[in-house]
Design an enzyme around this catalytic site. Structure first.
Site, short mmCIF file in Angstrom:
data_model
loop_
_atom_site.label_atom_id
_atom_site.label_comp_id
_atom_site.label_asym_id
_atom_site.label_seq_id
_atom_site.Cartn_x
_atom_site.Cartn_y
_atom_site.Cartn_z
N VAL A 149 0.83 -1.20 0.00
CA VAL A 149 0.00 0.00 0.00
C VAL A 149 0.87 1.25 0.00
O VAL A 149 0.57 2.23 -0.70
CB VAL A 149 -0.96 -0.01 1.21
CG1 VAL A 149 -1.62 1.35 1.38
CG2 VAL A 149 -2.02 -1.09 1.04
N GLU A 150 1.95 1.23 0.76
CA GLU A 150 2.79 2.42 0.89
C GLU A 150 3.51 2.77 -0.41
O GLU A 150 3.48 3.93 -0.85
CB GLU A 150 3.82 2.23 2.01
CG GLU A 150 3.23 2.22 3.41
CD GLU A 150 2.71 3.57 3.84
OE1 GLU A 150 3.08 4.59 3.22
OE2 GLU A 150 1.92 3.63 4.80
#
Length: 361
Positions: A149-150
């Site tokens: 996600v990051e």
């Protein structure tokens, strides 16, 4: 990886050697293109000269005294920072009235590109993921979900000079939202301390517009507090050491209360009565209610949830004009939100990690 490894930045040859030691040529090109685009947008007007500002130099002297750093070095470092208009623009909140939409948010992160990249990351680093689970109790799927996600496993780590981003938000935080300049001044101070400890040139590390760095997008204070030299090479390298990234993410979650072997959430049907639902939503995502208290308010847990003895939170995820989605979050769900204070973020991490885990079967 798309940014210069921190351990490589210490070399005397600086940029030329750092580029030579970074990832393949194609990644070099993409990094340079991103950085050039940012610079082109932000050098159209003469940048602010932070070295000429009395308030900045006063901060430099105070930070040096607090951290035991050489005042001349801190002054010289900050004199090389420049104001970046793009940073000031990106830190602003979305326009008022922008409706949250869990389905759309999920679609950005739980999608084929990230799942494929996550599968490769898991396969390449299985032993580090297993070691992190043994040491910190955090399952591989959660670590994989966060890194995916990051930054899509290092594909999008940011092209802003961290020094510029933090200086801009420290000394020229834009009006129109809650002033967080004190937070960013603290992070700038921690960034300078980190650079001094690692013998880094502060102008070289790249990151997000908010100053977050590496595959896990740690802020400087988090690098200092939770960064782990998991591969034992003497450096905490969150840019090119997957081992350090994995160990640091797991250590962070453990520090914020991750419960070994515990679930993150359960299925739940929210109370029909508006008042009961509102009462369960008051603590937001902080687990505050027992399963019996959920039942008393008309919340119907799934079978595993009805067997859970720990505290729960009613998590509401809006879906635009459609009905919201509801979950019963545990302490582990809350721990993920300490990484990014958003229930949407936490659920995306969980579902991306689970999607990657299913691909491994």
């Amino acid at each position: 990886m798309t940014t210069i490894p921190l351990f490589a930045l210490r070399r005397a040859t600086l940029v030329s050697l750092a580029l030579a030691l970074s990832a393949p040529a194609a990644l070099h090109a993409r990094t340079k293109q991103r950085r050039a685009a940012v610079q082109a947008a932000d050098t159209a007007t003469e940048p602010a000269a932070y070295g000429a500002r009395e308030d900045v130099m006063r901060f430099a002297d105070e930070a040096a005294q607090r951290q035991g750093l050489e005042a001349d070095w801190v002054r010289e470092s900050l004199s090389r920072a420049r104001f970046v208009p793009t940073v000031a623009r990106l830190i602003m909140p979305p326009p008022a009235g922008t409706a949250k939409n869990w389905a759309a948010y999920r679609g950005r992160f739980v999608e084929p590109k990230r799942i494929r990249a996550g599968l490769a990351f898991w396969q390449d680093n299985e032993r580090w993921l297993q070691l992190a689970e043994e040491r910190y109790g955090v399952p591989p799927a959660i670590v994989v979900g966060i890194v995916g996600v990051e930054t899509i496993y290092g594909q999008q780590t940011g092209g802003f000079r961290v020094l510029d981003a933090l200086a801009t938000l420290s000394f020229d935080f834009p009006t129109g939202r809650r002033d967080r300049s004190a937070f960013f001044r603290s992070e700038l101070e921690n960034f300078l301390l980190m650079c001094r400890k690692e013998s880094l040139d502060p102008t070289l590390p790249l990151g997000s517009y908010a100053g977050a760095m590496g595959l896990p997008q740690f802020m400087p204070s988090s690098v200092l507090k939770y960064g782990i030299d998991f591969d034992g090479d003497g450096h905490v390298d969150l840019h090119s050491s997957a081992a350090d990234v994995i160990g640091s993410v797991a250590n962070y979650l453990a520090a914020f209360g991750w419960e070994r072997g515990g679930p993150t959430h359960f299925g739940v049907a929210a109370p029909v009565e508006v008042r009961d639902r509102a009462l369960l939503l008051v603590p937001d995502i902080l687990p505050s209610f027992s399963r019996d208290e959920f039942a008393e308010r008309g919340a119907v847990l799934d079978e595993p949830g009805r067997a859970w003895d720990g505290k729960l939170a009613l998590v509401e995820l809006s879906n635009g004009d459609a009905a919201p989605s509801y979950y019963a979050g545990t302490g582990n769900f809350y721990a993920i939100t300490r990484y990014n204070w958003s229930s949407y973020y936490a659920m995306a991490v969980i579902e991306l990690g689970e999607a990657v885990r299913r691909q491994r079967r």
